[in-house]
Design a protein around this motif. Structure first.
Motif, PDB file in Angstrom:
ATOM      1  N   GLU A  42     -13.531  23.987  57.366  1.00 48.97           N
ATOM      2  CA  GLU A  42     -12.424  23.178  57.760  1.00 48.97           C
ATOM      3  C   GLU A  42     -11.140  24.047  58.240  1.00 48.97           C
ATOM      4  O   GLU A  42     -10.473  23.946  59.211  1.00 48.97           O
ATOM      5  CB  GLU A  42     -12.238  21.994  56.884  1.00 48.97           C
ATOM      6  N   ILE A  43     -10.731  25.028  57.138  1.00 46.71           N
ATOM      7  CA  ILE A  43      -9.354  25.740  57.568  1.00 46.71           C
ATOM      8  C   ILE A  43      -9.727  26.707  58.647  1.00 46.71           C
ATOM      9  O   ILE A  43      -8.753  26.715  59.723  1.00 46.71           O
ATOM     10  CB  ILE A  43      -9.143  26.529  56.255  1.00 46.71           C
ATOM     11  N   LEU A  44     -10.969  27.307  58.749  1.00 48.62           N
ATOM     12  CA  LEU A  44     -11.182  28.086  59.978  1.00 48.62           C
ATOM     13  C   LEU A  44     -11.034  27.208  61.136  1.00 48.62           C
ATOM     14  O   LEU A  44     -10.629  27.683  62.203  1.00 48.62           O
ATOM     15  CB  LEU A  44     -12.316  28.962  59.777  1.00 48.62           C
ATOM     16  N   THR A  45     -11.621  26.027  61.288  1.00 47.02           N
ATOM     17  CA  THR A  45     -11.645  25.197  62.497  1.00 47.02           C
ATOM     18  C   THR A  45     -10.211  24.676  62.749  1.00 47.02           C
ATOM     19  O   THR A  45      -9.765  24.934  63.978  1.00 47.02           O
ATOM     20  CB  THR A  45     -12.455  23.841  62.067  1.00 47.02           C
ATOM     21  N   LEU A  46      -9.314  24.537  61.800  1.00 49.15           N
ATOM     22  CA  LEU A  46      -8.045  24.250  61.923  1.00 49.15           C
ATOM     23  C   LEU A  46      -7.245  25.175  62.616  1.00 49.15           C
ATOM     24  O   LEU A  46      -6.412  25.165  63.381  1.00 49.15           O
ATOM     25  CB  LEU A  46      -7.349  23.503  60.689  1.00 49.15           C
ATOM     26  N   ILE A  97     -20.297  35.474  62.780  1.00 48.97           N
ATOM     27  CA  ILE A  97     -19.178  36.003  62.420  1.00 48.97           C
ATOM     28  C   ILE A  97     -18.295  34.993  61.870  1.00 48.97           C
ATOM     29  O   ILE A  97     -17.662  35.169  60.654  1.00 48.97           O
ATOM     30  CB  ILE A  97     -18.378  36.488  63.783  1.00 48.97           C
ATOM     31  N   GLY A  98     -18.386  33.836  62.201  1.00 52.97           N
ATOM     32  CA  GLY A  98     -17.543  32.474  61.447  1.00 52.97           C
ATOM     33  C   GLY A  98     -18.138  32.238  60.351  1.00 52.97           C
ATOM     34  O   GLY A  98     -17.498  32.119  59.424  1.00 52.97           O
ATOM     35  N   ASP A  99     -19.574  32.419  60.103  1.00 54.34           N
ATOM     36  CA  ASP A  99     -20.235  32.042  59.077  1.00 54.34           C
ATOM     37  C   ASP A  99     -19.712  32.962  57.731  1.00 54.34           C
ATOM     38  O   ASP A  99     -19.419  32.864  56.674  1.00 54.34           O
ATOM     39  CB  ASP A  99     -21.642  32.065  59.184  1.00 54.34           C
ATOM     40  N   GLY A 100     -19.674  34.338  58.281  1.00 50.58           N
ATOM     41  CA  GLY A 100     -19.176  35.313  57.530  1.00 50.58           C
ATOM     42  C   GLY A 100     -17.723  34.957  57.123  1.00 50.58           C
ATOM     43  O   GLY A 100     -17.223  35.373  55.817  1.00 50.58           O
ATOM     44  N   MET A 101     -17.024  34.820  58.061  1.00 44.70           N
ATOM     45  CA  MET A 101     -15.493  34.487  57.657  1.00 44.70           C
ATOM     46  C   MET A 101     -15.278  33.277  56.633  1.00 44.70           C
ATOM     47  O   MET A 101     -14.695  33.447  55.643  1.00 44.70           O
ATOM     48  CB  MET A 101     -14.665  34.002  58.918  1.00 44.70           C
ATOM     49  N   VAL A 102     -16.363  32.276  56.824  1.00 44.89           N
ATOM     50  CA  VAL A 102     -16.205  31.158  56.048  1.00 44.89           C
ATOM     51  C   VAL A 102     -16.612  31.401  54.404  1.00 44.89           C
ATOM     52  O   VAL A 102     -16.016  31.272  53.354  1.00 44.89           O
ATOM     53  CB  VAL A 102     -17.197  30.139  56.416  1.00 44.89           C
ATOM     54  N   GLY A 103     -17.594  32.412  54.376  1.00 44.99           N
ATOM     55  CA  GLY A 103     -17.813  33.205  53.030  1.00 44.99           C
ATOM     56  C   GLY A 103     -16.794  33.896  52.552  1.00 44.99           C
ATOM     57  O   GLY A 103     -16.505  33.827  51.410  1.00 44.99           O
ATOM     58  N   VAL A 104     -16.143  34.569  53.290  1.00 39.54           N
ATOM     59  CA  VAL A 104     -14.961  35.453  52.698  1.00 39.54           C
ATOM     60  C   VAL A 104     -13.900  34.425  52.222  1.00 39.54           C
ATOM     61  O   VAL A 104     -13.503  34.870  51.046  1.00 39.54           O
ATOM     62  CB  VAL A 104     -14.372  36.222  53.941  1.00 39.54           C
ATOM     63  N   TYR A 105     -13.575  33.474  53.068  1.00 38.54           N
ATOM     64  CA  TYR A 105     -12.489  32.608  52.476  1.00 38.54           C
ATOM     65  C   TYR A 105     -13.001  31.713  51.129  1.00 38.54           C
ATOM     66  O   TYR A 105     -12.227  31.627  50.287  1.00 38.54           O
ATOM     67  CB  TYR A 105     -12.121  31.349  53.585  1.00 38.54           C
ATOM     68  N   ALA A 106     -14.281  31.494  51.285  1.00 37.61           N
ATOM     69  CA  ALA A 106     -14.849  30.581  50.071  1.00 37.61           C
ATOM     70  C   ALA A 106     -15.003  31.621  48.801  1.00 37.61           C
ATOM     71  O   ALA A 106     -14.892  30.984  47.635  1.00 37.61           O
ATOM     72  CB  ALA A 106     -16.250  30.037  50.358  1.00 37.61           C
ATOM     73  N   GLY A 107     -14.989  32.834  48.943  1.00 35.78           N
ATOM     74  CA  GLY A 107     -15.084  33.739  47.912  1.00 35.78           C
ATOM     75  C   GLY A 107     -13.679  34.152  47.562  1.00 35.78           C
ATOM     76  O   GLY A 107     -13.356  34.797  46.362  1.00 35.78           O
ATOM     77  N   GLU A 108     -12.626  34.363  48.284  1.00 36.28           N
ATOM     78  CA  GLU A 108     -11.318  34.606  47.999  1.00 36.28           C
ATOM     79  C   GLU A 108     -10.377  33.616  47.228  1.00 36.28           C
ATOM     80  O   GLU A 108      -9.549  33.886  46.779  1.00 36.28           O
ATOM     81  CB  GLU A 108     -10.696  35.274  49.307  1.00 36.28           C
ATOM     82  N   PHE A 109     -10.645  32.266  47.662  1.00 35.92           N
ATOM     83  CA  PHE A 109     -10.067  31.089  47.190  1.00 35.92           C
ATOM     84  C   PHE A 109     -10.817  30.208  46.446  1.00 35.92           C
ATOM     85  O   PHE A 109     -11.983  30.028  46.555  1.00 35.92           O
ATOM     86  CB  PHE A 109      -9.294  30.345  48.280  1.00 35.92           C
TER      87      PHE A 109
END
Length: 170
Positions: A42-46, A97-109
């Motif tokens: 949702e963050i990446l979508t926003l 790429i988007g799925d990878g970015m989601v994984g990064v955010y979900a792993g960092e926060f």
């Protein structure tokens, strides 16, 4: 000297035993929860993050095509004809790429931090940040580039001055 050699293997064994005693959870982070992944998405979508990689597939197809043409000039016509076909076959893969970015955010926060970020980005200030941040980043890059250009002259002048002290003109 011999006593040191006898102690070191024992110390290595003790160290290995300690490492082996560390729980597996300490060695590998837990997978993000479904709620964390949803909030990260949702963050990446926003933030409209997909705009950053929207043209990744056609861009990569063109880049690889140019490389292949450089290596195989005789196939230029064929490669130019095939590029749109390959791009169509691979369309949608940029979502990886988007799925990878989601994984990064979900792993960092943490899950709560991600939920707080969603709330922030939905707030008026968060919306203003989303709207104005690209311009602020662009202007910041311009400031950095101008500084680098000007500072490179300062550095070059310092080199010339030091070389002049050595009797060498640049």
């Amino acid at each position: 000297m011999k006593s040191v050699l006898k102690i070191v293997p024992g110390a290595c064994l003790a160290f290995a035993l300690v490492l082996g005693a560390v729980p597996a959870t300490a060695q590998q982070p837990a997978a993000p929860s479904a709620a964390s992944i949803a909030a990260a998405r949702e963050i990446l979508t926003l933030k409209n993050a997909s705009a950053m990689y929207a043209n990744a597939v056609p861009g990569m197809v063109e880049k690889v095509k140019a490389t292949l043409i450089g290596q195989n000039l005789n196939y230029q016509k064929d490669l130019n004809e095939l590029a749109p076909i390959v791009a169509k076959q691979l369309a949608g893969r940029e979502q990886e790429i988007g799925d990878g970015m989601v994984g990064v955010y979900a792993g960092e926060f943490t899950e709560q931090e991600l939920k707080d970020l969603v709330a922030f980005y939905k707030s008026p200030l968060g919306q203003k940040l989303i709207t104005n941040e690209p311009k602020a980043i662009n202007l910041s890059m311009q400031v950095m580039n101008a500084w680098a250009q000007n500072f490179s002259e300062v550095v070059a002048s310092a080199f010339r001055a030091e070389m002049k002290k050595r009797g060498k003109e640049m």
